[in-house]
Write a protein that holds these residues in place. Structure first.
Motif, mmCIF file in Angstrom:
data_model
loop_
_atom_site.group_PDB
_atom_site.id
_atom_site.type_symbol
_atom_site.label_atom_id
_atom_site.label_comp_id
_atom_site.label_asym_id
_atom_site.label_seq_id
_atom_site.Cartn_x
_atom_site.Cartn_y
_atom_site.Cartn_z
ATOM 1 N N ALA A 367 38.005 48.667 12.309
ATOM 2 C CA ALA A 367 38.552 47.982 13.479
ATOM 3 C C ALA A 367 37.750 48.305 14.739
ATOM 4 N N THR A 392 41.110 39.616 14.140
ATOM 5 C CA THR A 392 42.414 40.272 13.958
ATOM 6 C C THR A 392 42.970 39.976 12.573
ATOM 7 N N ILE A 395 41.094 42.184 10.092
ATOM 8 C CA ILE A 395 41.533 43.575 10.160
ATOM 9 C C ILE A 395 42.927 43.731 9.565
ATOM 10 N N ASN A 396 43.743 42.680 9.677
ATOM 11 C CA ASN A 396 45.100 42.717 9.146
ATOM 12 C C ASN A 396 45.119 42.882 7.632
ATOM 13 N N LYS A 405 47.250 48.413 15.045
ATOM 14 C CA LYS A 405 46.045 47.613 15.325
ATOM 15 C C LYS A 405 45.899 47.349 16.819
ATOM 16 N N ASP A 435 47.343 38.395 13.945
ATOM 17 C CA ASP A 435 48.062 39.443 13.226
ATOM 18 C C ASP A 435 49.042 38.881 12.202
#
Length: 506
Positions: A367, A392, A395-396, A405, A435
């Motif tokens: 991240a 995002t 990364i989720n 996060k 997200d």
């Protein structure tokens, strides 16, 4: 249980499903993931992978779990990893109450009564919309709404796997959207405000910062979810041909109506008690700071779910004559617990993987370094917002917690937006979109193991591939539709919330 689809599946999603289901048993797969983390932590430590935490300035290094300290930590924390795995206790306590309501027949009768009066063409939208709204009550959607989606679809002669998929899409794919303020709003607002203080110590971000946008998103996501279900997911899964007894829609009998009426009074009594504890400013169910959003009612929703469902189910069962004593009520709890034996095994391996991945700092570094790349990219607002949403979402796949996060990414992106002349609230809105998009296709999502168990109720061969292939159309459609809604919001300069502008003037 044999093939549950009467129509052959073709194309990329079929390849994805077959490939995913060809993998080892999900429990073993999580165990293999954990071993992969062990290996990568060793490699990352030897190569000196590191980064700087944007919020604290602390240097973050890969932790070698294959070291002496790492191995000892793994051995000493193995039991605690399992017992402290967040969804485990939530699911077990909730199922005690739901077990009584289901075993007594209350849930079946309530669903039949609802379906008798609900036009068939609105069933899909109703399931997706209710699933989105369930985030008001935290994890309630995963425990109650998703399995009910399968039951509802099966009751009207449709594939229950489609109902599970539609409800799962609403609960997780529409995670940030809602028509009311939820506990997520003040949580993210607080982190956004702290990030904004890097440039402006007096800046205030309210829990209503994204309310207008998220309220509109609720209906957009519900419509998209309904369209994807009817247009892609249901035709692909076809007709259910499993060996579970078909759910028959029957108009409740007079005795069942009497039981539902008494159960309804139980519900009203509980709600009256809750309101009595929340409405007064010094109510006994308010939080220590006097707020409702942080009250035991919202934070302890699972405890209330257990108490309400168990008491209402018991009253219903006693009324219709199914329950004769307290022992029968306990039998209802026991019966439902038998259905989660596979889940209890699966969670052990999933809990170890999630814990090891967190300890290694691999997700955190991914991240941090990805955020650095986007920060250094010299692009305009719309491309920045789109890339931010996609980043995002990526990364989720690895870090499930929305607050974790944003604690990493907020101190990077909020100041970037502010320096470009755009508000912290806009950065937060973009983050919330990203997200919500990929949790439905990520095995890292806390309740993913439970979703597998739900699918296997109707198809014993269902695995990770089945779920990812079923949910991929939702993820892609939400990604396109929700991002486009945000771009339109930006282009027309529509307020994100009450009194909230997208423009920031230093």
């Amino acid at each position: 249980m044999e093939n549950v689809s009467a129509t052959p599946k073709k194309g990329f999603l079929n390849i994805l499903e077959k490939g995913g289901n060809a993998l080892p048993h999900p429990a073993l797969l999580f165990g293999m993931f954990a071993l992969a983390v062990l290996f990568l932590s060793l490699i990352g430590s030897l190569l000196g992978w590191s980064g700087t935490h944007p919020a604290t300035g602390e240097q973050i290094d890969v932790i070698n779990l294959a070291s002496r300290d790492g191995i000892q930590r793994i051995l000493l924390q193995m039991v605690n990893n399992y017992t402290s795995f967040a969804p485990l206790g939530v699911v077990m306590v909730a199922l005690l109450g739901i077990g009584v309501a289901e075993h007594s027949g209350l849930i079946r009768t309530a669903i039949n009564a609802m379906l008798v009066k609900t036009p068939a063409k609105f069933i899909t939208f109703m399931v997706v919309f209710a699933a989105i709204l369930s985030t008001i009550a935290g994890d309630l959607g995963y425990i109650l709404i998703i399995p009910l989606g399968g039951v509802i679809f099966y009751s009207v002669g449709r594939n229950p796997l489609v109902g599970l998929s539609a409800a799962f899409a609403g609960v997780t794919g529409g995670f940030s959207a809602n028509i009311v303020i939820t506990s997520l709003d003040p949580l993210l607002a607080g982190l956004t405000q702290e990030a904004a203080h890097i440039l402006n110590p007096d800046y205030v971000v309210l829990p209503t910062a994204n309310y207008f946008f998220m309220a509109a998103s609720t209906f957009v996501i519900a419509i998209i979810g309904t369209f994807v279900t009817v247009r892609w997911v249901e035709p692909r899964l076809g007709k259910y041909t499993g060996d579970l007894p078909p759910e028959i829609i029957e108009k409740p009998t007079d005795l069942e109506k009497k039981g539902m009426k008494r159960a309804g009074w139980v519900f009203l009594a509980w709600f009256a008690l809750i309101f009595a504890g929340l409405i007064p400013e010094n109510g006994f169910l308010r939080a220590d700071d006097g707020s409702i959003l942080h009250s035991p009612v919202l934070k302890g929703i699972v405890a209330f779910l257990f108490l309400i469902m168990a008491s209402a189910g018991a009253v219903y069962g006693l009324t219709i004559g199914k329950y004769k004593s307290g022992g029968d009520v306990i039998a209802g709890m026991t019966e439902n617990f038998k259905t989660i034996a596979a889940y209890l095994v699966l969670v052990f391996f999933a809990a170890q993987f999630v814990a090891w991945f967190r300890w290694s700092n691999l997700g955190l570094l991914l991240a941090i370094n990805g955020a650095d790349f986007l920060r250094n990219a010299d692009i305009g607002l719309i491309p920045l917002v789109i890339l931010f949403v996609l980043f995002t979402a990526f990364i989720n796949l690895f870090i499930g917690s929305a607050s974790a996060k944003w604690a990493i990414m907020g101190p990077v992106f909020v100041p970037i937006f502010m320096l470009l002349g755009y508000s912290p609230e806009l950065a937060q809105a973009a983050y919330r979109v990203g997200d919500s998009l990929t949790g439905i296709i990520s095995p890292m999502m806390s309740f993913f193991a439970l979703i597998i168990v739900y699918y296997q109720k109707y198809d014993k061969k269902a695995g990770i591939g089945t779920i990812i292939a079923s949910m991929m159309p939702y993820s892609l459609a939400f990604m396109i539709g929700w991002t486009l809604l945000l771009v339109i919001w930006i282009l027309f300069g529509i307020p994100l919330g009450p009194g909230v502008s997208m423009i920031y003037t230093p």
